[in-house]
Design an enzyme around this catalytic site. Structure first.
Site, PDB file in Angstrom:
ATOM      1  N   ARG A  56     -18.579 -37.247 -18.896  1.00 38.82           N
ATOM      2  CA  ARG A  56     -17.622 -37.006 -17.640  1.00 38.82           C
ATOM      3  C   ARG A  56     -17.905 -38.555 -16.829  1.00 38.82           C
ATOM      4  O   ARG A  56     -18.655 -39.405 -17.170  1.00 38.82           O
ATOM      5  CB  ARG A  56     -18.633 -36.079 -16.661  1.00 38.82           C
ATOM      6  N   LYS A 198     -15.598 -28.222 -16.087  1.00 42.00           N
ATOM      7  CA  LYS A 198     -16.286 -28.533 -14.974  1.00 42.00           C
ATOM      8  C   LYS A 198     -15.816 -28.505 -13.484  1.00 42.00           C
ATOM      9  O   LYS A 198     -16.265 -28.146 -12.631  1.00 42.00           O
ATOM     10  CB  LYS A 198     -17.270 -29.881 -15.000  1.00 42.00           C
ATOM     11  N   HIS A 217     -25.842 -22.904 -12.237  1.00 42.81           N
ATOM     12  CA  HIS A 217     -25.550 -23.735 -13.540  1.00 42.81           C
ATOM     13  C   HIS A 217     -26.673 -23.363 -14.483  1.00 42.81           C
ATOM     14  O   HIS A 217     -27.675 -24.159 -14.445  1.00 42.81           O
ATOM     15  CB  HIS A 217     -25.870 -25.234 -13.162  1.00 42.81           C
ATOM     16  N   SER A 235     -27.315 -30.808 -18.606  1.00 43.26           N
ATOM     17  CA  SER A 235     -26.817 -30.833 -20.085  1.00 43.26           C
ATOM     18  C   SER A 235     -27.851 -31.611 -20.892  1.00 43.26           C
ATOM     19  O   SER A 235     -28.508 -32.659 -20.236  1.00 43.26           O
ATOM     20  CB  SER A 235     -25.583 -31.805 -20.195  1.00 43.26           C
ATOM     21  N   LYS A 239     -30.157 -25.245 -22.558  1.00 40.16           N
ATOM     22  CA  LYS A 239     -29.317 -24.160 -21.962  1.00 40.16           C
ATOM     23  C   LYS A 239     -28.871 -23.244 -23.284  1.00 40.16           C
ATOM     24  O   LYS A 239     -29.013 -22.063 -23.467  1.00 40.16           O
ATOM     25  CB  LYS A 239     -28.524 -24.070 -21.054  1.00 40.16           C
ATOM     26  N   THR A 240     -27.890 -23.851 -24.030  1.00 38.55           N
ATOM     27  CA  THR A 240     -27.213 -23.451 -24.867  1.00 38.55           C
ATOM     28  C   THR A 240     -27.941 -22.815 -26.103  1.00 38.55           C
ATOM     29  O   THR A 240     -28.071 -21.970 -26.676  1.00 38.55           O
ATOM     30  CB  THR A 240     -25.949 -24.032 -25.438  1.00 38.55           C
ATOM     31  N   ASP A 254     -23.614 -21.536 -19.702  1.00 35.50           N
ATOM     32  CA  ASP A 254     -23.792 -22.600 -18.917  1.00 35.50           C
ATOM     33  C   ASP A 254     -23.285 -22.364 -17.626  1.00 35.50           C
ATOM     34  O   ASP A 254     -23.988 -22.923 -16.635  1.00 35.50           O
ATOM     35  CB  ASP A 254     -22.579 -23.321 -19.313  1.00 35.50           C
ATOM     36  N   ARG A 318     -19.481 -32.530 -28.881  1.00 37.68           N
ATOM     37  CA  ARG A 318     -19.717 -31.245 -28.382  1.00 37.68           C
ATOM     38  C   ARG A 318     -18.681 -30.162 -29.278  1.00 37.68           C
ATOM     39  O   ARG A 318     -18.006 -30.632 -30.028  1.00 37.68           O
ATOM     40  CB  ARG A 318     -18.839 -31.411 -27.154  1.00 37.68           C
TER      41      ARG A 318
END
Length: 526
Positions: A56, A198, A217, A235, A239-240, A254, A318
Protein backbone atom coordinates in the site's frame (compact mmCIF):
# COMPACT_ATOMS: atom_id res chain seq x y z
CA UNK A 1 -19.40 19.20 -10.42
CA UNK A 2 -22.56 17.63 -8.93
CA UNK A 3 -23.08 13.97 -8.11
CA UNK A 4 -25.40 13.70 -11.10
CA UNK A 5 -22.79 15.08 -13.49
CA UNK A 6 -20.22 12.67 -12.03
CA UNK A 7 -22.56 9.78 -12.77
CA UNK A 8 -23.26 11.08 -16.25
CA UNK A 9 -19.55 11.38 -17.04
CA UNK A 10 -18.94 7.85 -15.75
CA UNK A 11 -21.97 6.43 -17.58
CA UNK A 12 -20.55 7.71 -20.85
CA UNK A 13 -17.36 5.79 -20.21
CA UNK A 14 -19.15 2.62 -19.13
CA UNK A 15 -21.32 2.57 -22.25
CA UNK A 16 -18.26 2.55 -24.49
CA UNK A 17 -17.59 -0.29 -26.91
CA UNK A 18 -14.32 -1.00 -25.12
CA UNK A 19 -16.06 -1.90 -21.83
CA UNK A 20 -16.48 -5.53 -20.72
CA UNK A 21 -19.20 -5.96 -18.11
CA UNK A 22 -19.36 -8.69 -15.46
CA UNK A 23 -17.17 -11.26 -17.18
CA UNK A 24 -16.95 -14.70 -15.62
CA UNK A 25 -13.87 -15.94 -13.80
CA UNK A 26 -12.83 -17.99 -16.84
CA UNK A 27 -13.27 -15.01 -19.16
CA UNK A 28 -11.25 -12.72 -16.90
CA UNK A 29 -8.46 -15.28 -16.64
CA UNK A 30 -8.51 -15.67 -20.43
CA UNK A 31 -8.37 -11.89 -20.93
CA UNK A 32 -5.52 -11.56 -18.45
CA UNK A 33 -3.50 -14.17 -20.32
CA UNK A 34 -4.26 -12.75 -23.76
CA UNK A 35 -3.21 -9.29 -22.60
CA UNK A 36 -0.05 -10.75 -21.02
CA UNK A 37 -0.99 -9.36 -17.60
CA UNK A 38 -0.05 -12.62 -15.88
CA UNK A 39 0.51 -16.33 -16.30
CA UNK A 40 -1.09 -19.54 -15.06
CA UNK A 41 0.77 -21.41 -12.35
CA UNK A 42 0.98 -25.16 -11.94
CA UNK A 43 -1.94 -24.98 -9.49
CA UNK A 44 -4.16 -23.15 -11.99
CA UNK A 45 -3.99 -19.82 -10.17
CA UNK A 46 -3.26 -16.64 -12.10
CA UNK A 47 0.03 -14.98 -11.11
CA UNK A 48 0.62 -11.28 -11.66
CA UNK A 49 3.33 -8.86 -10.59
CA UNK A 50 2.75 -5.27 -9.49
CA UNK A 51 5.96 -3.51 -10.46
CA UNK A 52 7.60 -1.19 -7.95
CA UNK A 53 4.47 -0.90 -5.81
CA UNK A 54 4.31 -4.18 -3.88
CA UNK A 55 2.41 -2.76 -0.91
CA UNK A 56 0.00 0.00 0.00
CA UNK A 57 0.93 3.65 -0.46
CA UNK A 58 -0.49 5.32 2.67
CA UNK A 59 1.18 8.66 2.00
CA UNK A 60 -0.69 8.89 -1.30
CA UNK A 61 -4.16 8.21 0.14
CA UNK A 62 -6.61 11.10 0.47
CA UNK A 63 -10.19 11.91 1.42
CA UNK A 64 -11.84 14.73 -0.49
CA UNK A 65 -12.61 17.61 1.87
CA UNK A 66 -16.36 17.97 1.34
CA UNK A 67 -18.98 19.78 3.42
CA UNK A 68 -20.88 16.66 4.50
CA UNK A 69 -17.82 14.91 5.95
CA UNK A 70 -15.57 17.81 6.97
CA UNK A 71 -16.59 17.76 10.66
CA UNK A 72 -16.69 13.96 10.96
CA UNK A 73 -13.35 12.80 9.54
CA UNK A 74 -10.36 12.39 11.83
CA UNK A 75 -8.03 14.45 9.63
CA UNK A 76 -4.28 13.93 9.91
CA UNK A 77 -1.44 11.86 8.46
CA UNK A 78 -3.79 8.92 7.83
CA UNK A 79 -6.85 10.78 6.56
CA UNK A 80 -5.21 13.45 4.44
CA UNK A 81 -7.52 16.10 2.96
CA UNK A 82 -7.50 16.88 -0.74
CA UNK A 83 -9.50 19.62 -2.39
CA UNK A 84 -12.53 19.00 -4.58
CA UNK A 85 -10.75 20.83 -7.40
CA UNK A 86 -7.79 18.42 -7.37
CA UNK A 87 -10.14 15.43 -7.29
CA UNK A 88 -12.36 16.70 -10.10
CA UNK A 89 -9.38 17.42 -12.33
CA UNK A 90 -7.93 13.94 -11.87
CA UNK A 91 -11.36 12.33 -12.22
CA UNK A 92 -11.80 13.86 -15.68
CA UNK A 93 -8.27 12.91 -16.70
CA UNK A 94 -8.69 9.27 -15.59
CA UNK A 95 -12.03 8.89 -17.40
CA UNK A 96 -10.51 10.35 -20.56
CA UNK A 97 -7.58 7.94 -20.18
CA UNK A 98 -9.90 4.92 -19.84
CA UNK A 99 -12.00 5.93 -22.85
CA UNK A 100 -8.89 5.58 -25.00
CA UNK A 101 -7.96 2.09 -23.77
CA UNK A 102 -8.65 -0.99 -25.90
CA UNK A 103 -10.57 -2.61 -23.06
CA UNK A 104 -11.95 -1.66 -19.67
CA UNK A 105 -13.37 -4.18 -17.20
CA UNK A 106 -16.37 -3.55 -14.95
CA UNK A 107 -17.93 -5.77 -12.30
CA UNK A 108 -20.82 -5.31 -9.90
CA UNK A 109 -20.30 -6.60 -6.38
CA UNK A 110 -21.41 -6.14 -2.78
CA UNK A 111 -19.65 -5.26 0.47
CA UNK A 112 -21.31 -6.70 3.58
CA UNK A 113 -22.76 -10.21 3.90
CA UNK A 114 -25.61 -9.02 6.14
CA UNK A 115 -28.19 -7.73 3.65
CA UNK A 116 -29.42 -5.17 6.20
CA UNK A 117 -26.07 -3.38 5.89
CA UNK A 118 -24.98 -4.41 2.40
CA UNK A 119 -23.36 -1.84 0.10
CA UNK A 120 -23.71 -2.36 -3.68
CA UNK A 121 -20.43 -1.42 -5.35
CA UNK A 122 -19.00 -1.26 -8.86
CA UNK A 123 -15.35 -1.76 -9.75
CA UNK A 124 -13.90 -0.30 -12.97
CA UNK A 125 -10.46 -1.60 -13.95
CA UNK A 126 -7.85 -0.96 -16.59
CA UNK A 127 -6.50 -4.49 -16.00
CA UNK A 128 -8.46 -7.72 -16.34
CA UNK A 129 -6.55 -9.32 -13.47
CA UNK A 130 -7.56 -6.48 -11.15
CA UNK A 131 -11.18 -7.08 -12.08
CA UNK A 132 -10.70 -10.79 -11.31
CA UNK A 133 -9.17 -9.80 -7.96
CA UNK A 134 -12.18 -7.60 -7.14
CA UNK A 135 -14.62 -10.29 -8.21
CA UNK A 136 -13.00 -12.83 -5.90
CA UNK A 137 -12.47 -10.49 -2.92
CA UNK A 138 -15.90 -8.87 -2.76
CA UNK A 139 -19.30 -10.55 -2.51
CA UNK A 140 -20.49 -11.79 -5.88
CA UNK A 141 -24.12 -11.12 -6.88
CA UNK A 142 -26.37 -13.87 -8.16
CA UNK A 143 -27.80 -13.53 -11.67
CA UNK A 144 -31.05 -12.31 -10.11
CA UNK A 145 -29.25 -9.74 -7.96
CA UNK A 146 -27.37 -8.44 -11.00
CA UNK A 147 -30.68 -7.41 -12.58
CA UNK A 148 -31.49 -4.98 -9.76
CA UNK A 149 -27.96 -4.04 -8.68
CA UNK A 150 -27.48 -0.26 -8.38
CA UNK A 151 -24.01 0.73 -7.24
CA UNK A 152 -23.79 3.13 -4.30
CA UNK A 153 -20.00 3.46 -4.66
CA UNK A 154 -17.69 3.05 -7.64
CA UNK A 155 -13.98 2.21 -7.53
CA UNK A 156 -12.05 3.35 -10.60
CA UNK A 157 -8.56 1.90 -10.88
CA UNK A 158 -6.21 3.04 -13.65
CA UNK A 159 -2.66 1.98 -12.73
CA UNK A 160 -1.24 3.15 -16.06
CA UNK A 161 -2.34 6.73 -15.42
CA UNK A 162 0.33 8.51 -13.42
CA UNK A 163 -0.24 11.88 -11.83
CA UNK A 164 2.15 14.78 -12.27
CA UNK A 165 2.61 16.24 -8.76
CA UNK A 166 3.56 19.65 -10.16
CA UNK A 167 0.32 19.88 -12.11
CA UNK A 168 -2.14 17.59 -10.32
CA UNK A 169 -1.56 18.55 -6.69
CA UNK A 170 -0.49 15.09 -5.49
CA UNK A 171 2.65 14.05 -3.62
CA UNK A 172 3.71 11.50 -6.22
CA UNK A 173 2.53 9.75 -9.36
CA UNK A 174 0.28 7.58 -7.19
CA UNK A 175 -3.08 8.57 -5.72
CA UNK A 176 -5.92 6.87 -3.87
CA UNK A 177 -8.78 9.34 -3.36
CA UNK A 178 -12.17 8.81 -1.72
CA UNK A 179 -15.06 11.17 -2.37
CA UNK A 180 -17.95 10.39 -0.04
CA UNK A 181 -20.23 12.92 -1.69
CA UNK A 182 -19.56 11.74 -5.23
CA UNK A 183 -19.42 8.09 -4.07
CA UNK A 184 -16.23 7.49 -6.04
CA UNK A 185 -12.81 6.00 -5.25
CA UNK A 186 -10.12 7.07 -7.70
CA UNK A 187 -6.89 5.02 -7.91
CA UNK A 188 -3.98 5.71 -10.22
CA UNK A 189 -0.26 5.09 -10.56
CA UNK A 190 -0.13 1.81 -8.61
CA UNK A 191 -0.72 -1.77 -9.69
CA UNK A 192 -0.99 -3.10 -6.12
CA UNK A 193 -4.45 -4.68 -5.99
CA UNK A 194 -4.78 -4.30 -2.23
CA UNK A 195 -5.62 -0.61 -2.73
CA UNK A 196 -8.94 -1.66 -4.29
CA UNK A 197 -9.85 -3.87 -1.34
CA UNK A 198 -8.77 -1.43 1.37
CA UNK A 199 -10.52 1.57 -0.16
CA UNK A 200 -13.88 -0.19 0.20
CA UNK A 201 -12.96 -1.14 3.78
CA UNK A 202 -12.28 2.53 4.55
CA UNK A 203 -15.69 3.43 3.15
CA UNK A 204 -17.43 0.77 5.27
CA UNK A 205 -15.53 2.05 8.33
CA UNK A 206 -17.25 5.37 7.72
CA UNK A 207 -20.73 4.12 6.82
CA UNK A 208 -21.30 1.28 9.31
CA UNK A 209 -20.80 3.20 12.59
CA UNK A 210 -23.38 5.68 11.27
CA UNK A 211 -25.79 2.70 11.37
CA UNK A 212 -24.67 1.71 14.88
CA UNK A 213 -22.59 -1.18 13.53
CA UNK A 214 -18.99 -1.62 14.70
CA UNK A 215 -16.67 -2.08 11.73
CA UNK A 216 -13.56 -4.11 12.57
CA UNK A 217 -10.20 -5.03 11.06
CA UNK A 218 -10.33 -8.65 12.19
CA UNK A 219 -10.84 -12.21 11.08
CA UNK A 220 -13.62 -14.35 12.49
CA UNK A 221 -14.60 -17.98 12.84
CA UNK A 222 -17.25 -20.04 14.60
CA UNK A 223 -17.13 -23.41 16.38
CA UNK A 224 -19.51 -26.31 15.99
CA UNK A 225 -21.41 -25.11 19.07
CA UNK A 226 -21.90 -21.65 17.57
CA UNK A 227 -19.17 -19.97 19.64
CA UNK A 228 -17.72 -17.04 17.69
CA UNK A 229 -14.13 -15.75 17.89
CA UNK A 230 -12.66 -12.52 16.54
CA UNK A 231 -8.96 -12.05 15.72
CA UNK A 232 -7.79 -8.43 15.56
CA UNK A 233 -4.42 -7.52 14.09
CA UNK A 234 -2.62 -5.69 11.34
CA UNK A 235 -1.26 -7.32 8.20
CA UNK A 236 1.17 -10.15 8.91
CA UNK A 237 0.13 -10.80 12.52
CA UNK A 238 -1.71 -14.03 11.74
CA UNK A 239 -5.39 -13.12 11.26
CA UNK A 240 -5.79 -15.21 8.12
CA UNK A 241 -3.63 -18.11 9.33
CA UNK A 242 -5.21 -18.49 12.76
CA UNK A 243 -8.80 -18.04 11.63
CA UNK A 244 -8.42 -20.74 8.95
CA UNK A 245 -8.79 -23.50 11.54
CA UNK A 246 -9.88 -26.94 10.23
CA UNK A 247 -11.74 -27.52 13.52
CA UNK A 248 -13.79 -24.33 13.13
CA UNK A 249 -15.79 -22.61 10.40
CA UNK A 250 -14.36 -19.51 8.73
CA UNK A 251 -16.57 -16.41 8.63
CA UNK A 252 -13.88 -14.22 7.09
CA UNK A 253 -10.19 -13.37 7.26
CA UNK A 254 -9.93 -9.57 7.46
CA UNK A 255 -12.97 -7.27 7.64
CA UNK A 256 -16.18 -7.57 9.66
CA UNK A 257 -19.13 -5.70 11.06
CA UNK A 258 -20.74 -6.32 14.48
CA UNK A 259 -24.40 -5.39 14.59
CA UNK A 260 -27.15 -5.91 17.17
CA UNK A 261 -27.65 -9.44 15.80
CA UNK A 262 -24.01 -10.58 15.52
CA UNK A 263 -21.02 -10.41 13.19
CA UNK A 264 -20.84 -10.51 9.40
CA UNK A 265 -18.06 -10.52 6.83
CA UNK A 266 -17.64 -7.38 4.76
CA UNK A 267 -15.95 -9.35 1.98
CA UNK A 268 -16.52 -12.49 -0.07
CA UNK A 269 -12.91 -13.62 -0.29
CA UNK A 270 -9.54 -13.81 1.45
CA UNK A 271 -6.32 -11.91 0.81
CA UNK A 272 -3.65 -13.97 2.52
CA UNK A 273 0.04 -13.28 2.92
CA UNK A 274 1.75 -16.32 1.48
CA UNK A 275 5.41 -15.80 2.30
CA UNK A 276 6.78 -19.19 3.50
CA UNK A 277 3.38 -20.77 2.89
CA UNK A 278 3.40 -24.57 3.08
CA UNK A 279 0.79 -27.28 2.79
CA UNK A 280 2.00 -28.78 6.06
CA UNK A 281 1.52 -25.63 8.17
CA UNK A 282 -1.44 -24.00 6.42
CA UNK A 283 -3.22 -26.64 4.32
CA UNK A 284 -6.49 -24.73 3.88
CA UNK A 285 -4.85 -21.63 2.44
CA UNK A 286 -2.34 -23.66 0.40
CA UNK A 287 -5.07 -25.73 -1.25
CA UNK A 288 -7.31 -22.72 -1.91
CA UNK A 289 -4.78 -21.35 -4.40
CA UNK A 290 -6.11 -22.90 -7.59
CA UNK A 291 -7.97 -21.83 -10.73
CA UNK A 292 -9.73 -18.52 -10.15
CA UNK A 293 -7.33 -17.48 -7.41
CA UNK A 294 -4.81 -14.67 -7.92
CA UNK A 295 -1.20 -14.70 -6.77
CA UNK A 296 0.59 -11.38 -6.38
CA UNK A 297 4.37 -11.09 -6.73
CA UNK A 298 5.02 -14.79 -6.06
CA UNK A 299 8.06 -16.22 -7.82
CA UNK A 300 7.63 -19.33 -10.00
CA UNK A 301 10.08 -22.07 -10.86
CA UNK A 302 10.69 -23.49 -14.35
CA UNK A 303 7.55 -25.62 -14.06
CA UNK A 304 5.53 -22.59 -12.95
CA UNK A 305 5.21 -23.98 -9.47
CA UNK A 306 4.92 -21.17 -6.89
CA UNK A 307 7.97 -20.72 -4.69
CA UNK A 308 6.50 -19.21 -1.53
CA UNK A 309 9.92 -18.92 0.12
CA UNK A 310 11.35 -16.64 -2.57
CA UNK A 311 11.31 -12.96 -1.51
CA UNK A 312 12.96 -11.68 -4.69
CA UNK A 313 10.09 -9.27 -5.47
CA UNK A 314 8.78 -8.65 -1.94
CA UNK A 315 8.01 -10.34 1.36
CA UNK A 316 4.45 -9.10 0.91
CA UNK A 317 3.48 -11.88 -1.49
CA UNK A 318 -0.28 -12.39 -1.57
CA UNK A 319 -2.97 -14.86 -2.54
CA UNK A 320 -6.54 -13.76 -3.27
CA UNK A 321 -9.27 -16.39 -3.41
CA UNK A 322 -13.03 -16.64 -2.84
CA UNK A 323 -14.16 -17.65 0.63
CA UNK A 324 -15.87 -20.81 -0.58
CA UNK A 325 -12.49 -22.33 -1.51
CA UNK A 326 -11.92 -22.76 2.25
CA UNK A 327 -13.68 -26.11 2.87
CA UNK A 328 -15.37 -25.21 6.16
CA UNK A 329 -16.28 -21.60 5.46
CA UNK A 330 -19.66 -20.20 6.50
CA UNK A 331 -21.91 -19.18 3.59
CA UNK A 332 -23.44 -16.66 3.84
CA UNK A 333 -20.72 -15.39 6.14
CA UNK A 334 -22.76 -14.27 9.13
CA UNK A 335 -22.82 -15.56 12.74
CA UNK A 336 -23.86 -14.62 16.27
CA UNK A 337 -22.17 -12.47 18.90
CA UNK A 338 -18.52 -13.22 19.77
CA UNK A 339 -17.59 -15.23 22.87
CA UNK A 340 -13.85 -14.60 22.56
CA UNK A 341 -11.73 -11.76 21.18
CA UNK A 342 -8.03 -12.18 20.46
CA UNK A 343 -5.73 -9.23 19.83
CA UNK A 344 -2.77 -10.32 17.70
CA UNK A 345 0.55 -8.52 17.78
CA UNK A 346 3.87 -9.31 16.14
CA UNK A 347 6.21 -7.94 18.82
CA UNK A 348 9.59 -7.24 17.24
CA UNK A 349 11.01 -6.42 20.69
CA UNK A 350 10.37 -10.02 21.80
CA UNK A 351 9.18 -9.01 25.29
CA UNK A 352 5.39 -9.42 25.25
CA UNK A 353 4.06 -12.78 26.48
CA UNK A 354 2.82 -15.23 23.84
CA UNK A 355 -0.62 -15.12 25.46
CA UNK A 356 -2.20 -13.18 28.30
CA UNK A 357 -5.74 -12.66 29.55
CA UNK A 358 -6.97 -9.08 29.60
CA UNK A 359 -9.35 -7.31 31.91
CA UNK A 360 -11.94 -5.12 30.20
CA UNK A 361 -9.82 -2.04 30.95
CA UNK A 362 -6.68 -3.71 29.58
CA UNK A 363 -8.66 -4.72 26.51
CA UNK A 364 -9.63 -1.12 25.89
CA UNK A 365 -6.03 0.05 26.46
CA UNK A 366 -4.56 -2.44 24.00
CA UNK A 367 -7.33 -1.90 21.45
CA UNK A 368 -6.65 1.83 21.44
CA UNK A 369 -2.88 1.22 21.39
CA UNK A 370 -2.97 -1.32 18.57
CA UNK A 371 0.68 -2.23 19.05
CA UNK A 372 2.41 -4.46 16.52
CA UNK A 373 5.34 -4.37 14.09
CA UNK A 374 4.99 -3.33 10.50
CA UNK A 375 6.35 -6.29 8.60
CA UNK A 376 8.55 -6.07 5.55
CA UNK A 377 6.73 -5.29 2.32
CA UNK A 378 3.28 -4.39 3.64
CA UNK A 379 4.05 -0.76 2.90
CA UNK A 380 6.59 0.83 0.60
CA UNK A 381 9.85 1.56 2.38
CA UNK A 382 9.45 -1.07 5.11
CA UNK A 383 12.32 -3.55 4.71
CA UNK A 384 12.43 -4.97 8.27
CA UNK A 385 9.93 -5.01 11.14
CA UNK A 386 9.34 -1.70 12.87
CA UNK A 387 7.45 -1.11 16.13
CA UNK A 388 4.26 0.80 15.47
CA UNK A 389 1.00 1.71 17.18
CA UNK A 390 -2.03 1.48 14.91
CA UNK A 391 -5.16 2.55 16.75
CA UNK A 392 -7.87 -0.12 16.89
CA UNK A 393 -5.52 -2.44 14.94
CA UNK A 394 -6.56 -0.64 11.77
CA UNK A 395 -5.67 3.07 11.85
CA UNK A 396 -4.83 3.27 8.10
CA UNK A 397 -8.46 2.44 7.29
CA UNK A 398 -10.42 4.36 9.97
CA UNK A 399 -11.88 7.68 8.78
CA UNK A 400 -13.61 8.47 12.11
CA UNK A 401 -11.98 9.34 15.47
CA UNK A 402 -10.58 6.29 17.30
CA UNK A 403 -12.80 6.79 20.36
CA UNK A 404 -15.86 6.16 18.19
CA UNK A 405 -14.77 2.59 17.45
CA UNK A 406 -13.28 1.94 20.90
CA UNK A 407 -16.42 3.00 22.76
CA UNK A 408 -18.55 0.74 20.57
CA UNK A 409 -16.23 -2.20 21.25
CA UNK A 410 -16.25 -1.58 25.00
CA UNK A 411 -20.04 -1.52 25.06
CA UNK A 412 -20.23 -4.81 23.18
CA UNK A 413 -17.62 -6.51 25.41
CA UNK A 414 -19.73 -5.54 28.43
CA UNK A 415 -23.04 -6.46 26.87
CA UNK A 416 -21.97 -9.92 25.70
CA UNK A 417 -19.42 -10.75 28.46
CA UNK A 418 -16.66 -11.43 25.93
CA UNK A 419 -13.33 -12.95 27.04
CA UNK A 420 -10.35 -11.02 25.61
CA UNK A 421 -6.75 -12.25 25.13
CA UNK A 422 -3.56 -10.64 23.82
CA UNK A 423 -1.50 -13.05 21.69
CA UNK A 424 2.06 -12.30 20.53
CA UNK A 425 2.84 -14.00 17.22
CA UNK A 426 6.13 -12.11 16.98
CA UNK A 427 9.53 -12.83 18.47
CA UNK A 428 10.63 -14.90 21.46
CA UNK A 429 14.02 -15.33 23.12
CA UNK A 430 15.27 -11.95 21.89
CA UNK A 431 14.32 -9.04 19.69
CA UNK A 432 14.14 -9.23 15.90
CA UNK A 433 17.52 -10.37 14.58
CA UNK A 434 18.37 -12.21 17.82
CA UNK A 435 15.32 -14.22 18.84
CA UNK A 436 13.05 -16.38 16.69
CA UNK A 437 9.48 -15.97 15.47
CA UNK A 438 6.97 -17.65 17.76
CA UNK A 439 6.38 -21.30 16.85
CA UNK A 440 3.07 -21.45 14.96
CA UNK A 441 2.10 -24.76 16.57
CA UNK A 442 2.47 -23.16 20.01
CA UNK A 443 0.35 -20.19 18.95
CA UNK A 444 -2.35 -22.52 17.62
CA UNK A 445 -2.34 -24.46 20.90
CA UNK A 446 -2.68 -21.26 22.95
CA UNK A 447 -5.51 -19.95 20.78
CA UNK A 448 -7.31 -23.28 20.97
CA UNK A 449 -7.01 -23.30 24.76
CA UNK A 450 -8.38 -19.76 24.93
CA UNK A 451 -11.34 -20.57 22.68
CA UNK A 452 -12.19 -23.72 24.63
CA UNK A 453 -12.09 -21.90 27.98
CA UNK A 454 -9.11 -23.92 29.22
CA UNK A 455 -7.28 -20.78 30.37
CA UNK A 456 -10.14 -19.33 32.39
CA UNK A 457 -9.21 -21.15 35.61
CA UNK A 458 -5.45 -21.62 35.11
CA UNK A 459 -3.08 -19.95 37.58
CA UNK A 460 -1.68 -16.72 36.16
CA UNK A 461 1.51 -14.77 36.77
CA UNK A 462 1.36 -10.98 36.55
CA UNK A 463 4.04 -9.47 34.34
CA UNK A 464 5.73 -6.73 36.42
CA UNK A 465 6.21 -4.36 33.47
CA UNK A 466 3.09 -4.81 31.39
CA UNK A 467 0.68 -5.90 34.15
CA UNK A 468 -0.61 -8.73 31.98
CA UNK A 469 -2.02 -11.97 33.44
CA UNK A 470 0.12 -14.72 31.91
CA UNK A 471 -1.11 -18.34 32.22
CA UNK A 472 1.39 -20.48 34.15
CA UNK A 473 0.42 -23.50 32.02
CA UNK A 474 -1.15 -24.13 28.64
CA UNK A 475 -1.79 -27.50 26.97
CA UNK A 476 0.74 -28.19 24.23
CA UNK A 477 3.10 -25.35 25.18
CA UNK A 478 6.25 -25.61 27.35
CA UNK A 479 5.83 -23.55 30.53
CA UNK A 480 9.03 -21.58 29.95
CA UNK A 481 7.77 -20.37 26.56
CA UNK A 482 4.84 -18.65 28.27
CA UNK A 483 7.11 -16.37 30.33
CA UNK A 484 9.01 -14.17 27.86
CA UNK A 485 11.82 -13.22 30.25
CA UNK A 486 12.68 -16.91 30.72
CA UNK A 487 13.26 -17.33 26.98
CA UNK A 488 16.03 -14.69 26.96
CA UNK A 489 19.59 -15.74 27.72
CA UNK A 490 20.45 -12.19 28.74
CA UNK A 491 17.89 -11.22 31.42
CA UNK A 492 19.32 -7.72 31.83
CA UNK A 493 18.86 -7.12 28.11
CA UNK A 494 15.27 -8.33 28.41
CA UNK A 495 14.51 -5.91 31.27
CA UNK A 496 15.95 -3.01 29.30
CA UNK A 497 14.01 -3.88 26.16
CA UNK A 498 10.78 -4.38 28.11
CA UNK A 499 11.20 -0.96 29.75
CA UNK A 500 11.87 0.56 26.33
CA UNK A 501 8.66 -0.84 24.86
CA UNK A 502 6.65 0.11 27.96
CA UNK A 503 7.86 3.69 27.56
CA UNK A 504 6.76 3.68 23.93
CA UNK A 505 3.30 2.49 25.03
CA UNK A 506 3.07 5.36 27.50
CA UNK A 507 4.23 7.97 25.02
CA UNK A 508 1.80 6.76 22.37
CA UNK A 509 -1.14 6.74 24.80
CA UNK A 510 -0.71 10.44 25.61
CA UNK A 511 -2.72 11.23 22.48
CA UNK A 512 -5.84 9.74 24.09
CA UNK A 513 -6.80 12.61 26.36
CA UNK A 514 -10.40 11.61 27.09
CA UNK A 515 -10.02 8.04 28.38
CA UNK A 516 -10.92 7.07 31.96
CA UNK A 517 -8.31 6.63 34.70
CA UNK A 518 -9.20 2.92 34.81
CA UNK A 519 -8.17 2.47 31.19
CA UNK A 520 -5.12 4.71 31.55
CA UNK A 521 -3.89 2.71 34.57
CA UNK A 522 -4.34 -0.58 32.70
CA UNK A 523 -1.22 0.04 30.65
CA UNK A 524 2.46 -0.84 31.21
CA UNK A 525 4.46 0.61 34.10
CA UNK A 526 8.08 1.67 33.80
Amino acid sequence: MSTLSYETELDKVLKGENVCHDLSVSQLVEQSLERKEGMLTSTGALRATTGKYTGRSPKDKYIVEETSVRDKINWGNVNQPISKEVFENLYKKVLNYLQKKDQVFVSKNFAGADKNYQLPIRVVNEYAWHNLFARQLFIRPTQEELKTHEAKFTVISAPGFKADPNIDGTKSETFIMISFEKRVVLIGGTEYAGEIKKSIFSIMNYLLPEQNVLSMHCSANVGNEGDVALFFGLSGTGKTTLSADPERHLIGDDEHGWSHTGVFNIEGGCYAKCINLSEEKEPQIYNAIRFGSVLENVMLDDQRKPDYDDTQLTENTRAAYPLELIPNSVMPSVAGHPNTIIFLTADAFGVLPPISKLTKEQAMYHFLSGYTSKLAGTERGITSPEATFSTCFGAPFLPLPANRYAEMLGEKINQHEVQVFLVNTGWSGGEYGVGKRMNLSYTRAMVQAALQGELNTVETIVDPTFGLNIPAHCPGVPDEVLQPRETWTDKVAYDAKAAELATQFQENFKKFAKVSDEILNAGPKV
